[in-house]
Motif scaffolding. Structure first.
Motif, PDB file in Angstrom:
ATOM      1  N   SER A 255      40.452  39.868  37.532  1.00 24.64           N
ATOM      2  CA  SER A 255      40.234  38.446  37.789  1.00 24.64           C
ATOM      3  C   SER A 255      38.906  38.220  38.512  1.00 24.64           C
ATOM      4  CB  SER A 255      41.386  37.876  38.619  1.00 24.64           C
ATOM      5  OG  SER A 255      41.174  36.510  38.906  1.00 24.64           O
ATOM      6  N   VAL A 256      38.612  39.042  39.506  1.00 23.71           N
ATOM      7  CA  VAL A 256      37.351  38.900  40.249  1.00 23.71           C
ATOM      8  C   VAL A 256      36.164  39.246  39.348  1.00 23.71           C
ATOM      9  CG1 VAL A 256      36.032  39.623  42.259  1.00 23.71           C
ATOM     10  CG2 VAL A 256      38.513  39.403  42.424  1.00 23.71           C
ATOM     11  N   LEU A 257      36.299  40.300  38.563  1.00 25.68           N
ATOM     12  CA  LEU A 257      35.231  40.639  37.609  1.00 25.68           C
ATOM     13  C   LEU A 257      35.000  39.487  36.630  1.00 25.68           C
ATOM     14  CD1 LEU A 257      35.979  44.384  36.749  1.00 25.68           C
ATOM     15  CD2 LEU A 257      33.886  43.488  37.789  1.00 25.68           C
ATOM     16  N   GLY A 258      36.084  38.882  36.176  1.00 25.90           N
ATOM     17  CA  GLY A 258      35.966  37.749  35.269  1.00 25.90           C
ATOM     18  C   GLY A 258      35.185  36.609  35.894  1.00 25.90           C
ATOM     19  N   ARG A 259      35.426  36.367  37.172  1.00 30.30           N
ATOM     20  CA  ARG A 259      34.692  35.297  37.867  1.00 30.30           C
ATOM     21  C   ARG A 259      33.200  35.593  37.893  1.00 30.30           C
ATOM     22  NH1 ARG A 259      33.895  35.179  43.435  1.00 30.30           N
ATOM     23  NH2 ARG A 259      35.752  36.436  43.799  1.00 30.30           N
ATOM     24  N   TRP A 260      32.840  36.847  38.209  1.00 31.72           N
ATOM     25  CA  TRP A 260      31.425  37.183  38.297  1.00 31.72           C
ATOM     26  C   TRP A 260      30.757  37.291  36.930  1.00 31.72           C
ATOM     27  CZ3 TRP A 260      28.877  36.117  42.321  1.00 31.72           C
ATOM     28  CH2 TRP A 260      29.468  36.180  43.588  1.00 31.72           C
ATOM     29  N   LEU A 261      31.561  37.351  35.870  1.00 36.54           N
ATOM     30  CA  LEU A 261      31.001  37.399  34.516  1.00 36.54           C
ATOM     31  C   LEU A 261      31.126  36.060  33.791  1.00 36.54           C
ATOM     32  CD1 LEU A 261      32.076  41.014  33.693  1.00 36.54           C
ATOM     33  CD2 LEU A 261      29.769  40.120  33.303  1.00 36.54           C
TER      34      LEU A 261
END
Length: 442
Positions: A255-261
């Motif tokens: 989820s956090v990776l998705g936010r930064w991408l």
């Protein structure tokens, strides 16, 4: 800053929460399928019991709301047995009725939509005469007990239509004590519908479709699905001390990776859902194999690899979850085509799936397990960069994680600690209130 990626694409099918809808019944049905995969003994059991319970409820004349609760409870009634008895090789846990009923109730009560259902699971093995005197409000749970009795005692190698009348007569002998006489009579009346019993051991899809058409009102948005998938994560992770809380770690990290991408808030919830569901297929893998403390043989590794295919099978029965299903099922694919189960490569693997892949590896190597400590920053970055450089994992996603390592690792650790705390609370409730001892996953 938000990182851009060549596989970013035009976005997902659902860009707003209002566009994403999933039926509660379809999620329950998928969870029932996964429970039935734990052992050949359980094959079809939860769907069958739900099917029986639906017919009894119809002929008895329950209200639609009562029938909804009874059928959903019937389809999940032995969920506690999977967490208490990881190696379910027979239905012998049915002899330990109180423990697994209570454990199941505690697990299900964590879902906001299923509070009433959880109480029916708790009392589904309580004799009718006791319910009538002490738990009148939950008397309809006796329908599950009756449906369960019929399915447990029906042999799969013989025609059901010859066995059911005999079993109903046996139930009538316990009428007034173990079973509600009116429920037994409703079951007897439904026996006249011979086509129903011909269908009892037919394809699961046919039985599920019959039940499915009756439950169209419970619709969940993204947050509702996320809440429900907490049940999936508990069943998966609590089954093995080696992977306890792993699903939540993958959910938070992706989820956090998705936010930064560049994924929006709704899509970030999708990553959490996919993370919670990605290992559901491991329920079909023997618990002893998951916890083997030693090198796996080639044959054993092939069995474990099969969990990705089982995950796809389970999630494919949930309309509306197609994007999330692909992310979850492809977490072992690799950019160079050497992954499994489909050997996808390059641009055939979506950015969402690439994120799940990195999140899964990252969580696996940084989390503590009973047999080793998690890797530190230097060890973790070395492993991830090697996998990125060799085109196993997406190098851009890897670099985004490394650049935000402290933030992501802290949130990953916090999420897993919260999941462990939930299990500890579950264990404490079972022990303090009922004297039930669970296995240690710490």
């Amino acid at each position: 800053m938000v990182f851009q990626h060549e596989c970013q694409g035009p976005g997902l099918v659902y860009t707003e929460d209002s566009d994403f809808k999933v039926r509660l019944f379809d999620l329950v049905s998928a969870l029932a399928r996964s429970l039935d995969m734990v052992s050949q003994t359980l094959a079809g059991h939860h769907t069958n019991v739900g099917f029986f319970a639906s017919r009894i409820a119809d002929f008895y004349g329950l209200s639609s709301f009562e029938k909804r609760n009874v059928v959903l409870a019937a389809m999940l009634h032995d969920i506690g047995a999977v967490s208490l008895y990881p190696a379910v090789d027979s239905l012998l846990f049915e002899d330990d009725t109180i423990k697994h009923s209570i454990a199941g109730s505690v697990i299900i009560s964590s879902s906001k939509k299923l509070h009433d259902v959880s109480k029916l699971v708790e009392y589904h093995h309580t004799p009718w005469e006791e319910l009538r005197e002490r738990k009148k409000h939950y008397e309809i749970s006796n329908i599950i007990n009756l449906a369960d009795f019929i399915d447990v005692n029906t042999r799969r190698d013989r025609p059901a239509r010859h066995q059911i009348p005999v079993l109903i007569e046996l139930c009538r002998k316990h009428s007034g004590t173990l079973f509600n006489p009116d429920y037994v009579e409703a079951l007897r009346e439904s026996e006249a519908k011979r086509n129903y019993y011909h269908r009892l051991h037919s394809a699961r899809a046919e039985k599920t479709l019959t039940l499915s058409t009756q439950f169209d009102s419970d619709i969940l948005d993204a947050e509702g699905v996320l809440d429900f998938t907490g049940l999936f994560a508990k069943v998966i992770d609590f089954r093995s001390r080696f992977t306890a809380t792993h699903s939540q770690g993958v959910a938070v990290t992706s989820s956090v990776l998705g936010r930064w991408l560049g994924f929006n808030e709704v899509e970030q919830v999708f990553f959490q859902i996919a993370g919670r569901l990605h290992d559901i297929g491991k329920l079909a893998v023997p618990a002893a194999l998951l916890e083997k403390n030693g090198r796996l043989t080639k044959e054993e590794f092939a069995i474990i690899q099969g969990h990705a295919t089982y995950t796809e099978h389970i999630l494919s029965g949930i309309p509306g979850l197609e994007v999330i299903r692909d992310w979850a099922c492809q977490h072992h694919e690799r950019i160079d085509g050497t992954g499994y189960p489909s050997g996808l490569a390059g641009r055939d693997i979506s950015l969402g799936s690439r994120i799940l892949q990195v999140a899964d590896v990252f969580t696996a190597i940084t989390e503590d397990r009973p047999y080793r400590r998690g890797m530190d920053f230097e060890q973790t970055t070395k492993v991830l960069r090697q996998l990125g450089d060799s085109e196993k994992l997406d190098p851009i996603v890897v670099e985004v994680l490394i650049e935000r390592y402290d933030e992501i690792n802290e949130l990953r650790s916090k999420g897993q600690n919260q999941a462990l705390e939930h299990f500890s609370n579950y264990s404490k409730v079972l022990y303090s209130k009922y004297g039930i001892v669970t296995k240690d996953v710490s």
